[in-house]
Motif scaffolding. Structure first.
Motif, PDB file in Angstrom:
ATOM      1  N   ALA A  46       0.810  -1.220   0.000  1.00 42.03           N
ATOM      2  CA  ALA A  46       0.000   0.000   0.000  1.00 42.03           C
ATOM      3  C   ALA A  46       0.843   1.270   0.000  1.00 42.03           C
ATOM      4  N   SER A  47       2.109   1.159   0.399  1.00 43.16           N
ATOM      5  CA  SER A  47       2.936   2.361   0.488  1.00 43.16           C
ATOM      6  C   SER A  47       4.409   1.972   0.378  1.00 43.16           C
ATOM      7  N   ALA A  48       5.246   2.987   0.154  1.00 43.83           N
ATOM      8  CA  ALA A  48       6.694   2.758   0.128  1.00 43.83           C
ATOM      9  C   ALA A  48       7.188   2.315   1.508  1.00 43.83           C
ATOM     10  N   GLU A  49       6.575   2.841   2.566  1.00 43.08           N
ATOM     11  CA  GLU A  49       6.983   2.458   3.922  1.00 43.08           C
ATOM     12  C   GLU A  49       6.710   0.976   4.175  1.00 43.08           C
ATOM     13  N   GLU A  50       5.529   0.500   3.752  1.00 42.48           N
ATOM     14  CA  GLU A  50       5.202  -0.918   3.929  1.00 42.48           C
ATOM     15  C   GLU A  50       6.161  -1.795   3.121  1.00 42.48           C
ATOM     16  N   LEU A  52       9.271  -1.059   2.324  1.00 44.89           N
ATOM     17  CA  LEU A  52      10.580  -1.015   2.985  1.00 44.89           C
ATOM     18  C   LEU A  52      10.623  -1.972   4.165  1.00 44.89           C
ATOM     19  N   HIS A  53       9.569  -1.977   4.970  1.00 43.53           N
ATOM     20  CA  HIS A  53       9.516  -2.883   6.120  1.00 43.53           C
ATOM     21  C   HIS A  53       9.600  -4.338   5.661  1.00 43.53           C
ATOM     22  N   ALA A  54       8.798  -4.695   4.657  1.00 46.80           N
ATOM     23  CA  ALA A  54       8.768  -6.078   4.184  1.00 46.80           C
ATOM     24  C   ALA A  54      10.114  -6.483   3.585  1.00 46.80           C
ATOM     25  N   LEU A  55      10.727  -5.589   2.843  1.00 49.17           N
ATOM     26  CA  LEU A  55      12.009  -5.893   2.207  1.00 49.17           C
ATOM     27  C   LEU A  55      13.106  -6.090   3.245  1.00 49.17           C
ATOM     28  N   MET A  56      13.148  -5.222   4.235  1.00 50.26           N
ATOM     29  CA  MET A  56      14.178  -5.353   5.266  1.00 50.26           C
ATOM     30  C   MET A  56      14.004  -6.647   6.059  1.00 50.26           C
ATOM     31  N   GLN A  57      12.770  -7.010   6.357  1.00 47.22           N
ATOM     32  CA  GLN A  57      12.520  -8.268   7.061  1.00 47.22           C
ATOM     33  C   GLN A  57      12.917  -9.464   6.201  1.00 47.22           C
ATOM     34  N   ALA A  58      12.671  -9.375   4.897  1.00 46.60           N
ATOM     35  CA  ALA A  58      12.957 -10.494   4.013  1.00 46.60           C
ATOM     36  C   ALA A  58      14.451 -10.761   3.887  1.00 46.60           C
ATOM     37  N   VAL A  59      15.249  -9.713   3.940  1.00 51.42           N
ATOM     38  CA  VAL A  59      16.700  -9.889   3.769  1.00 51.42           C
ATOM     39  C   VAL A  59      17.439  -9.860   5.100  1.00 51.42           C
ATOM     40  N   GLY A  60      16.691  -9.703   6.205  1.00 51.55           N
ATOM     41  CA  GLY A  60      17.306  -9.765   7.523  1.00 51.55           C
ATOM     42  C   GLY A  60      18.137  -8.565   7.887  1.00 51.55           C
ATOM     43  N   LEU A  61      17.748  -7.386   7.434  1.00 58.50           N
ATOM     44  CA  LEU A  61      18.478  -6.159   7.760  1.00 58.50           C
ATOM     45  C   LEU A  61      17.581  -5.237   8.584  1.00 58.50           C
ATOM     46  N   PRO A  62      18.181  -4.416   9.461  1.00 55.09           N
ATOM     47  CA  PRO A  62      17.376  -3.469  10.236  1.00 55.09           C
ATOM     48  C   PRO A  62      16.880  -2.331   9.365  1.00 55.09           C
ATOM     49  N   LEU A  63      15.809  -1.727   9.788  1.00 54.93           N
ATOM     50  CA  LEU A  63      15.287  -0.566   9.074  1.00 54.93           C
ATOM     51  C   LEU A  63      16.294   0.581   9.157  1.00 54.93           C
ATOM     52  N   PRO A  64      16.520   1.315   8.061  1.00 55.53           N
ATOM     53  CA  PRO A  64      17.439   2.458   8.112  1.00 55.53           C
ATOM     54  C   PRO A  64      16.870   3.557   8.999  1.00 55.53           C
ATOM     55  N   LEU A  65      17.750   4.226   9.739  1.00 54.44           N
ATOM     56  CA  LEU A  65      17.324   5.311  10.606  1.00 54.44           C
ATOM     57  C   LEU A  65      16.980   6.546   9.786  1.00 54.44           C
ATOM     58  N   GLU A  66      16.059   7.325  10.300  1.00 47.72           N
ATOM     59  CA  GLU A  66      15.748   8.604   9.661  1.00 47.72           C
ATOM     60  C   GLU A  66      16.771   9.628  10.147  1.00 47.72           C
TER      61      GLU A  66
END
Length: 235
Positions: A46-50, A52-66
């Motif tokens: 539904a959004s770029a944020e969603e 990003l969350h799914a992609l980071m979880q899929a590759v096992g990386l933490p979310l980038p900090l703002e």
């Protein structure tokens, strides 16, 4: 897809999900790609944020900090608001410059009220209108003086190489000028300090006046400008 015609290709992309060759990809990453490429828009994220969350979880990386840089980049790209009167005055001055009537506009105010953002808007308008825009940054370094124009001079010399004598004079401010022009530059004979100062002043002045089209010179932190720089601007 393996369609027989362009029409079949269009129908296939609208109605069929793309088969994913997933042998070498983690299953969670394949699912992210599947949703990104889903034929049905409602099955996509539904959004770029969603995403990003799914992609980071899929590759096992933490979310980038703002970071501060990210926030400032968003601010820099935002629509300019609350400075309509000031912008109108700058645009009026720009129109005059485009018609051959130059002038100086001093933009003052306390830190953080949007002066740089306003100048960036002016820069964009000037470039779109066909003007050349050069930016100069003054600093508290007392040894700079006319050296604050070095970056602007580099650009001007690259676009329109100066005559040999002018190049020799400007090399005092732009030491890498021989490399930029791809040719050796002779050193000047020694003259007295005042004569050398006036020679440098007139040469820089001529370089700034040389462009045939309209030129917008943005000078940041003018309060740090040294006497020769102020004299140059007056001239």
């Amino acid at each position: 897809f393996s369609p027989q015609s362009e029409t079949q290709l269009l129908l296939a992309t609208l109605a069929q999900d793309l088969p994913l060759a997933s042998a070498d990809l983690p299953p969670r990453l394949v699912e992210v790609l599947r949703r990104l490429l889903a034929a049905n828009p409602h099955e996509r994220f539904a959004s770029a944020e969603e995403t990003l969350h799914a992609l980071m979880q899929a590759v096992g990386l933490p979310l980038p900090l703002e970071t501060t840089e990210i926030r400032e980049s968003l601010l820099g790209a935002a629509e300019l608001c609350g400075r309509e009167d000031e912008l109108a005055q700058l645009i009026l001055a720009l129109k005059g410059a485009m018609n051959g009537h130059g002038q100086v506009v001093l933009l003052g105010g306390e830190s953080g009220i949007g002066k740089s953002r306003l100048l960036e808007e002016l820069r964009t308008r000037a470039l779109v209108g066909g003007a050349q825009v050069l930016r100069v940054q003054c600093s508290s370094d007392s040894s700079a003086d006319l050296g604050v124009f070095a970056d602007a001079l580099r650009i001007l010399c690259l676009e329109d190489p100066p005559e040999p004598l002018a190049a020799s004079v400007l090399m005092g401010l732009v030491p890498d000028l021989p490399a930029l022009l791809g040719q050796p530059i002779r050193e000047l004979p020694t003259i007295d300090a005042e004569a050398a100062r006036l020679r440098l002043l007139t040469t820089v002045e001529a370089a700034l006046l040389r462009p045939s089209g309209p030129l917008v010179l943005l000078i940041e932190d003018l309060q740090w400008a040294r006497p020769d720089a102020i004299e140059l601007l007056n001239r």
